[in-house]
Structures are given as C-alpha cells and as structure tokens.
Motif scaffolding. Sequence first.
Motif, mmCIF file in Angstrom:
data_model
loop_
_atom_site.group_PDB
_atom_site.id
_atom_site.type_symbol
_atom_site.label_atom_id
_atom_site.label_comp_id
_atom_site.label_asym_id
_atom_site.label_seq_id
_atom_site.Cartn_x
_atom_site.Cartn_y
_atom_site.Cartn_z
ATOM 1 N N MET A 1 0.847 -1.193 0.000
ATOM 2 C CA MET A 1 0.000 0.000 0.000
ATOM 3 C C MET A 1 0.883 1.243 0.000
ATOM 4 O O MET A 1 1.803 1.357 0.803
ATOM 5 C CB MET A 1 -0.917 -0.014 1.224
ATOM 6 N N ASN A 2 0.611 2.164 -0.907
ATOM 7 C CA ASN A 2 1.345 3.421 -0.982
ATOM 8 C C ASN A 2 0.518 4.537 -0.346
ATOM 9 O O ASN A 2 -0.630 4.779 -0.740
ATOM 10 C CB ASN A 2 1.658 3.778 -2.439
ATOM 11 N N ILE A 3 1.116 5.218 0.616
ATOM 12 C CA ILE A 3 0.421 6.237 1.398
ATOM 13 C C ILE A 3 1.133 7.568 1.249
ATOM 14 O O ILE A 3 2.355 7.646 1.397
ATOM 15 C CB ILE A 3 0.383 5.844 2.896
ATOM 16 N N LEU A 4 0.378 8.615 0.968
ATOM 17 C CA LEU A 4 0.911 9.976 1.005
ATOM 18 C C LEU A 4 0.496 10.600 2.331
ATOM 19 O O LEU A 4 -0.686 10.648 2.656
ATOM 20 C CB LEU A 4 0.375 10.809 -0.155
ATOM 21 N N TYR A 5 1.475 11.084 3.093
ATOM 22 C CA TYR A 5 1.217 11.659 4.413
ATOM 23 C C TYR A 5 1.643 13.124 4.385
ATOM 24 O O TYR A 5 2.825 13.440 4.265
ATOM 25 C CB TYR A 5 2.010 10.868 5.450
ATOM 26 N N VAL A 6 0.674 14.025 4.481
ATOM 27 C CA VAL A 6 0.934 15.466 4.461
ATOM 28 C C VAL A 6 0.754 15.984 5.880
ATOM 29 O O VAL A 6 -0.373 16.128 6.374
ATOM 30 C CB VAL A 6 -0.007 16.202 3.483
ATOM 31 N N GLU A 7 1.871 16.254 6.550
ATOM 32 C CA GLU A 7 1.881 16.584 7.984
ATOM 33 C C GLU A 7 3.116 17.413 8.292
ATOM 34 O O GLU A 7 4.236 17.031 7.920
ATOM 35 C CB GLU A 7 1.877 15.280 8.788
ATOM 36 N N ASP A 8 2.949 18.558 8.968
ATOM 37 C CA ASP A 8 4.098 19.412 9.259
ATOM 38 C C ASP A 8 4.796 19.054 10.566
ATOM 39 O O ASP A 8 5.889 19.542 10.844
ATOM 40 C CB ASP A 8 3.680 20.887 9.282
ATOM 41 N N ASP A 9 4.194 18.190 11.381
ATOM 42 C CA ASP A 9 4.793 17.766 12.647
ATOM 43 C C ASP A 9 5.703 16.568 12.382
ATOM 44 O O ASP A 9 5.236 15.449 12.156
ATOM 45 C CB ASP A 9 3.686 17.388 13.635
ATOM 46 N N GLU A 10 7.008 16.797 12.426
ATOM 47 C CA GLU A 10 7.967 15.744 12.081
ATOM 48 C C GLU A 10 7.890 14.571 13.054
ATOM 49 O O GLU A 10 8.025 13.408 12.640
ATOM 50 C CB GLU A 10 9.383 16.314 12.065
ATOM 51 N N LYS A 11 7.676 14.844 14.331
ATOM 52 C CA LYS A 11 7.609 13.772 15.323
ATOM 53 C C LYS A 11 6.417 12.866 15.056
ATOM 54 O O LYS A 11 6.529 11.629 15.090
ATOM 55 C CB LYS A 11 7.524 14.359 16.732
ATOM 56 N N ALA A 12 5.244 13.474 14.788
ATOM 57 C CA ALA A 12 4.049 12.682 14.494
ATOM 58 C C ALA A 12 4.233 11.879 13.220
ATOM 59 O O ALA A 12 3.854 10.699 13.142
ATOM 60 C CB ALA A 12 2.830 13.600 14.371
ATOM 61 N N ALA A 13 4.820 12.508 12.214
ATOM 62 C CA ALA A 13 5.047 11.822 10.946
ATOM 63 C C ALA A 13 5.987 10.634 11.118
ATOM 64 O O ALA A 13 5.758 9.558 10.552
ATOM 65 C CB ALA A 13 5.609 12.800 9.920
ATOM 66 N N SER A 14 7.024 10.815 11.905
ATOM 67 C CA SER A 14 7.995 9.743 12.123
ATOM 68 C C SER A 14 7.355 8.539 12.799
ATOM 69 O O SER A 14 7.623 7.386 12.425
ATOM 70 C CB SER A 14 9.161 10.261 12.972
#
Length: 225
Positions: free
Chosen positions: A1-14
């Motif tokens: 599954m390919n997911i695009l994650y648009v999020e400015d919080d680097e910790k949450a994204a990680s």
Amino acid sequence: MNILYVEDDEKAASAVMNLAASFGENVVWENNGTSGLSRAASQEFDVIILDRMLPDMDGLSVIKRLREAGVDVPVLMLSALARSENRIEGLEAGVDDYLAKPYEPQELLARIKALVRRSTNRSHSAIIIYGAFECHIKARTAFRDNVHIALSPKEFELFKYFMENAGEMVTRDMLLRDVWNMNFDPQTNVVDVNIGRLRRKLEDGFSRPALETIWGSGYRLTTGS
C-alpha cells in the motif's frame, strides 16, 4: 500500500511512518500543502493522510483542490479541531474519514486500511464476499451460506457498510455519519435499533453470531462460519 502523508509535525510523521514500515507499508511524507498537492498529482497513492492545519495552506483547501483536479484517492483528515461542525466541514470538502488529535498511530493505520478496502470494494466489485456472507451490490441482496436474507433498504445499507469494513470495528459515529448522514448526534438510538434488527435477520437459523458487540466502542462483522 502506498500512502501519502501530508503533515508538518515531524515527530508525528515519524511515529506513523515507523509503524507503517513495520507492517510493510510505504509512506511518502510531505510537510506542507503545496508539496503534498504536487506529489498527489505526480504519483499514484492508495490513500492520503492530510493534516488540517498546515503552514502554507489549510487541509480543507488542499482537499478541495484535489477533488477539483479529479483526484479521487481516499483521504483521511487529521485535526485537533474535533467538534462536529469541524468534522462536517471536512466531510463536505471531500474527505472520506476524519480523525481527531491526539490519536494512536495504530488506530490511524487501521483507519487507512479500512478506507482502502472500502474504496476497492466500491470501485471494482459488484459482489463483496466475507466468510459466509455475500453482499450483491447491484441486486441489493444479502446471503449467508447461500441462504438469501431479506433486508429492508436501510438494513441492506447497514449490511453493505459492515461488509465494506469486514473484520474491522465500526463505531456508532461512523454509522451515523456514513449510513444515516446524521452528523454525530449522540442522543439517537437509531443505530442500536437497526443493529438489533439486522443481527436478528443475519443470525436467524444459524448457530454462530453475525455481529460482535465491542462494549463501549462499536460493532464488528464476524465471518459467520
């Protein structure tokens, strides 16, 4: 599954990217709306996770531009704005699901898997099969172990929704929003009444339960076998 994650919080994204990677899922991360739009236009994704509050443009603007451009990929919006009117704004703008912050990364991953499964079922199949159950979408008929189950129009919509989310927990808020379009009215008992009717019809004449009640959380369709 390919997911695009648009999020400015680097910790949450990680945290989300690490969890997704542990399940073998691929996540492409963009930290602002402009780059997220560009990436969505140039690459195919199975689902998009979109933060509502972004540094250059808000998530509502991003989803509107995606839908105007004909991008119909399922979108899950994340936001600290959790009031019902905020959710309604997101749904009316074109998002497919709305998850309030703070959230558990495991719930986020479960939500996106459900979105992808529902999208695939709706787009490519006239029949959904799960365990002993069959949902014939065009004919609007239901079967269990090849036995026809007579359902009212609303009961069929409810059954189809459970089939589209087969094996996953479905909450009352999800049913109110997606089956009744009631926008999170916590006072109504319409879900409980219709769940009871559907359960009786799906289980009549069978020894195994069809719907599992997860107390305080929601319901889950069993395999029926």
